[in-house]
Motif scaffolding. Structure first.
Motif, PDB file in Angstrom:
ATOM      1  N   ALA A   1      56.541  89.376  38.863  1.00  0.00           N
ATOM      2  CA  ALA A   1      57.573  88.897  39.797  1.00  0.00           C
ATOM      3  C   ALA A   1      58.901  88.605  39.111  1.00  0.00           C
ATOM      4  CB  ALA A   1      57.079  87.647  40.526  1.00  0.00           C
ATOM      5  N   GLY A   2      59.197  89.340  38.034  1.00  0.00           N
ATOM      6  CA  GLY A   2      60.468  89.169  37.342  1.00  0.00           C
ATOM      7  C   GLY A   2      60.526  87.956  36.444  1.00  0.00           C
ATOM      8  N   ALA A   3      59.391  87.290  36.194  1.00  0.00           N
ATOM      9  CA  ALA A   3      59.379  86.078  35.372  1.00  0.00           C
ATOM     10  C   ALA A   3      59.079  86.430  33.924  1.00  0.00           C
ATOM     11  CB  ALA A   3      58.324  85.098  35.892  1.00  0.00           C
TER      12      ALA A   3
ATOM     13  N   TYR B   1      64.532  91.926  52.236  1.00  0.00           N
ATOM     14  CA  TYR B   1      65.569  92.879  52.640  1.00  0.00           C
ATOM     15  C   TYR B   1      66.960  92.247  52.525  1.00  0.00           C
ATOM     16  CZ  TYR B   1      61.882  95.849  54.611  1.00  0.00           C
ATOM     17  OH  TYR B   1      60.786  96.652  54.778  1.00  0.00           O
ATOM     18  N   PHE B   2      67.065  90.996  52.927  1.00  0.00           N
ATOM     19  CA  PHE B   2      68.357  90.305  52.835  1.00  0.00           C
ATOM     20  C   PHE B   2      68.786  90.204  51.379  1.00  0.00           C
ATOM     21  CE2 PHE B   2      70.892  86.537  52.130  1.00  0.00           C
ATOM     22  CZ  PHE B   2      71.846  86.595  53.143  1.00  0.00           C
ATOM     23  N   ALA B   3      67.850  89.843  50.491  1.00  0.00           N
ATOM     24  CA  ALA B   3      68.194  89.705  49.071  1.00  0.00           C
ATOM     25  C   ALA B   3      68.696  91.017  48.500  1.00  0.00           C
ATOM     26  CB  ALA B   3      66.974  89.206  48.293  1.00  0.00           C
ATOM     27  N   ASP B   4      68.024  92.114  48.850  1.00  0.00           N
ATOM     28  CA  ASP B   4      68.482  93.417  48.372  1.00  0.00           C
ATOM     29  C   ASP B   4      69.901  93.709  48.853  1.00  0.00           C
ATOM     30  OD1 ASP B   4      66.169  93.945  47.033  1.00  0.00           O
ATOM     31  OD2 ASP B   4      65.293  95.228  48.563  1.00  0.00           O
TER      32      ASP B   4
ATOM     33  N   PRO C   1      58.259  95.609  48.440  1.00  0.00           N
ATOM     34  CA  PRO C   1      58.871  95.209  47.168  1.00  0.00           C
ATOM     35  C   PRO C   1      60.387  95.362  47.207  1.00  0.00           C
ATOM     36  CG  PRO C   1      57.044  96.753  46.824  1.00  0.00           C
ATOM     37  CD  PRO C   1      57.346  96.747  48.288  1.00  0.00           C
ATOM     38  N   PRO C   2      61.074  94.666  46.317  1.00  0.00           N
ATOM     39  CA  PRO C   2      62.529  94.818  46.241  1.00  0.00           C
ATOM     40  C   PRO C   2      62.925  96.273  46.015  1.00  0.00           C
ATOM     41  CG  PRO C   2      61.814  92.931  44.954  1.00  0.00           C
ATOM     42  CD  PRO C   2      60.565  93.637  45.391  1.00  0.00           C
ATOM     43  N   GLY C   3      64.058  96.646  46.593  1.00  0.00           N
ATOM     44  CA  GLY C   3      64.557  98.002  46.414  1.00  0.00           C
ATOM     45  C   GLY C   3      64.050  98.998  47.431  1.00  0.00           C
ATOM     46  N   SER C   4      63.281  98.551  48.420  1.00  0.00           N
ATOM     47  CA  SER C   4      62.749  99.468  49.426  1.00  0.00           C
ATOM     48  C   SER C   4      63.815  99.828  50.464  1.00  0.00           C
ATOM     49  CB  SER C   4      61.536  98.838  50.118  1.00  0.00           C
ATOM     50  OG  SER C   4      60.508  98.566  49.194  1.00  0.00           O
TER      51      SER C   4
END
Length: 732
Positions: A246-248, A336-339, A413-416
């Protein structure tokens, strides 16, 4: 005899001389005994030769081996010293990320997402929770404090397991010690070079490669680590550089990410879950599968108990209450908002940042959860099982501040692919409010009339164009309110042609529709494409009184630890597009769409709403976009491959999704009246056309809401313009 009279000293004969002067012979027994030693000597000579031969071979082998071993030892010692001399102080080894991180905060300054690789700060072997310290030792290297960097026993055990499971001896389990794992994390001292590797991920994948040569190279580096640093310092490097999903990056970041607490206070169950991530971070990340992470943590707890790191009572307590995610990590809202909002800032401070950045955003986690839940509810109860239809939702304030965004049915996942911001689709009748916005701004009122009758327009270069209504019926002379309420195609085209396509195109563009708008008469029917975010932002301009908005999600951005933002913004309202009166007229017309028209399924209990349905040709896209006095929301539904929807129009499932979303969004909020003007009804002019299949009924309009502003009739000029337009169009 000598003169002395003494006998000479002569040795006694052993055997008497036989008679006859022959040589004396030893007795038979003595002869036998004399021959035996000669035969034994012969036998010892043969075996001696054999033994001597093997002894020579052994001396050659031994001589070569110890010399080769000595040479190898010198080489290993030299390489070890070379690595040792290059190693910096331990503090410089803790955070060597090539990329920084972005921590995203919602409108209430609560964390809801992370991007990049988060480094939570230095965690040392001495200040992390003792449970975490012991969990890592029990899981990864139980003999850590007893070896010098490598563990022959561990390697032999790993080879045996690999062979038993049908793999190569060094494939799968590697038997690596923690020191060897640190060597891999440090890439054997090779720094990241962007000219050699396309990305940091490719660089790290190369560092983690197994195989014999990699193991051989790890040995001197592991020895150098053991010589340069203490055991606790090696553990400290490990605690800070290990990737934990998770990016940690590091246990402090992982503890914050998953449990919302520091690594120095995690309990036994949480420590076991964190240590369990070391085997396969992406697979065992609790954000990917909490149950899988808990099962893995139980194995770690069992190892800790087996090695006496936990008492029986501690083991039982951790087993009864397994670790769970923090509220923020469990929510996993706003992917989606974060992306999308990451694209709001400059790349060097977002996706390509080398710094740790804090980004404050407009997201409202309550509204985001409401939108996600509403969409899931409708698809679970009203869409056939197995359907691959997709949907997207955007909720924003009237100034363009995006409060929620759902870019698809599934949490991805992020980036979708984000259907709310990336999918350009035909808008259909959802575009019609901009036609009527242009008319309102030119002096028309909702009570003015337009003729719904067969129409043919000769388009230069294309030939005749004849729009048709969805029902294939014509209503004759109807008010503009009725035309929008029932989404009459021919009426929309007549109005667009009357006010001018260029005017309609400019109004839509000024409201934020950035796509290349159609030039022909089909412009009025939504032949052009747009994204859901653009369309929702354009409708927000109607709610706010006629000013354009730029949908935005970024409030400000600052470096971690700094109080002064590097950049920020206060709102998204831009230039005025239509007058306030025109916007309020249009709001009334769209309110009637929900009350009596094609958008009735979007009606909210006890709360005024306005909106517009939209369905494209062959039903490939279905829309509903609308607003209350508090929020604007847009819904799109369709297939990614443009397959036509089956039995779905904008007034169907999209309107129901919108209704469910807005019901949840407004939960606990007092109702507020829409900012609209209800026009005085007018008598229609003499109708030019009457459909024999339809008996015209004049609408009975009256103001039943004392909070709604009543506007006197003030458009005699509009009457004259309309009559002239109808006279011209009636001849076509």
């Amino acid at each position: 005899m000598s003169s002395s009279g003494k006998k000479p000293m002569v040795a006694d004969r052993r055997y008497k001389k036989p008679a006859g002067g022959g040589k004396s012979k030893p007795p038979k027994e003595s002869r036998a005994k004399g021959r035996a030693p000669r035969r034994a000597t012969a036998r010892r000579g043969l075996s001696g030769w054999i033994m001597a031969f093997f002894g020579l071979i052994w001396r050659i082998i031994w001589g070569f081996t110890w010399r080769a071993g000595a040479v190898l030892a010198l080489i290993v010692a030299g390489v070890t010293f070379y690595f040792y001399a290059q190693m910096p102080p331990v503090g410089d080894m803790l955070d060597a990320r090539a990329r920084g991180s972005v921590t995203l905060l919602d409108r209430n300054d609560k964390v809801f997402a992370w991007r990049g690789e988060t480094f939570g700060g230095s965690a040392t072997a001495g200040n992390v929770s003792q449970y975490l310290h012991d969990a890592v030792i029990a899981t990864e290297d139980r003999r850590f404090y007893r070896h010098l960097g490598i563990s022959p026993r561990g390697i032999a055990s790993a080879v045996r397991i690999n062979l038993r499971e049908g793999r190569g001896p060094l494939q799968g389990n590697g038997g690596s010690t923690i020191t060897q794992q640190v060597a891999k994390l440090l890439c054997l001292g090779v720094p990241f070079d962007p000219t050699q590797w396309k990305s940091e991920a490719e660089y790290e994948a190369d560092c983690r490669k197994g195989g014999l040569m990699r193991k051989v190279r790890e040995v001197p580096y592991a020895f150098a680590l053991e010589a340069r640093y203490t055991k606790e310092e090696i553990l400290t490097i490990y605690f800070n550089r290990a990737y934990l999903g998770a990016g940690a990056r590091g246990f402090e970041a992982a503890a914050q990410r998953y449990f919302g607490k520091s690594a120095n206070v995690v309990n036994a169950a949480e420590a076991a879950m964190l240590a369990g991530l070391l085997k396969a971070p992406s697979t065992y990340a609790p954000t990917a599968s909490l149950q899988r992470a808990q099962d893995r943590a139980q194995l770690v707890l069992d190892l800790m108990r087996e090695q006496s790191f936990l008492t029986m009572a501690e083991h039982e307590a951790a087993t009864r209450t397994p670790a769970t995610l923090s509220e923020a990590a469990d929510a996993r809202v706003g992917t989606y908002f974060a992306d999308w909002v990451m694209s709001e800032g400059p790349n060097f401070l977002t996706k390509d940042t080398t710094e740790d950045v804090i980004m404050r955003t407009t997201l409202d986690q309550r509204l985001q959860t409401a939108a996600e839940g509403a969409l899931a509810e409708i698809f679970a109860t009203k869409v056939r099982e197995g359907s691959k239809a997709e949907a997207a939702v955007v909720v924003m304030s009237a100034d363009g501040a995006v409060r929620a965004m759902v870019g698809g049915r599934k949490n991805v996942p992020p980036g979708s692919f984000n259907r709310a911001t990336m999918a350009n689709r035909q808008t259909g009748s959802a575009f019609k409010p901009f036609v009527y916005a242009a008319a309102m701004d030119l002096g028309y009122t909702p009570a003015d009339y337009v003729e719904d009758a067969p129409l043919t327009i000769n388009v230069p270069g294309s030939g005749p164009y004849s729009p048709r209504n969805y029902t294939n019926r014509y209503l004759g002379l109807i008010t503009l309110t009725k035309a929008l309420e029932q989404s009459i195609n021919v009426a929309a085209v007549r109005i667009s042609e009357a006010v001018g396509r260029d005017v309609v195109r400019k109004v839509a563009s000024d409201f934020g529709i950035e796509s290349d708008l159609a030039a022909g008469p089909a412009l009025a029917l939504g032949a052009s494409e747009s994204t859901l975010l653009e369309m929702t932002g354009a409708f927000a301009g109607i709610l706010n009184g006629g000013s354009s908005v730029r949908p935005y999600g970024l409030i400000d951005l600052r470096l971690q630890g700094d109080k002064t933002p590097i950049l920020g913004q206060d709102g998204g309202i831009g230039e005025r597009v239509i007058s306030d009166q025109s916007a309020k007229y249009l709001t009334y017309m769209m309110h009637m769409v929900v009350e009596e028209g094609t958008g009735r399924r979007a009606k909210l209990e006890g709360r005024q709403a306005a909106g517009k349905t939209g369905t494209t040709s062959a039903a490939r896209d279905a829309w509903f976009i609308g607003f209350t006095a508090d929020y604007v929301a847009g819904v799109w539904m369709g297939y990614d491959d443009n397959t036509p929807l089956s039995g779905v129009t904008g007034g169907g499932l999209p309107a129901e999704i919108w209704q469910e979303v807005m019901t949840r969004v407004h939960e606990g909020m007092p109702p507020r009246a829409l900012p609209m003007i209800i026009p005085e009804p007018r008598l229609p002019p003499q109708p030019q056309y009457q459909d024999p299949q339809y008996q015209q009924q004049q609408p009975q309009m009256q103001d039943n809401d004392p909070q709604v502003q009543q506007q006197p009739n003030e458009a005699p000029l509009a009457d004259r313009i309309l009559q002239e337009v109808l006279g011209i169009l009636g001849g076509n």
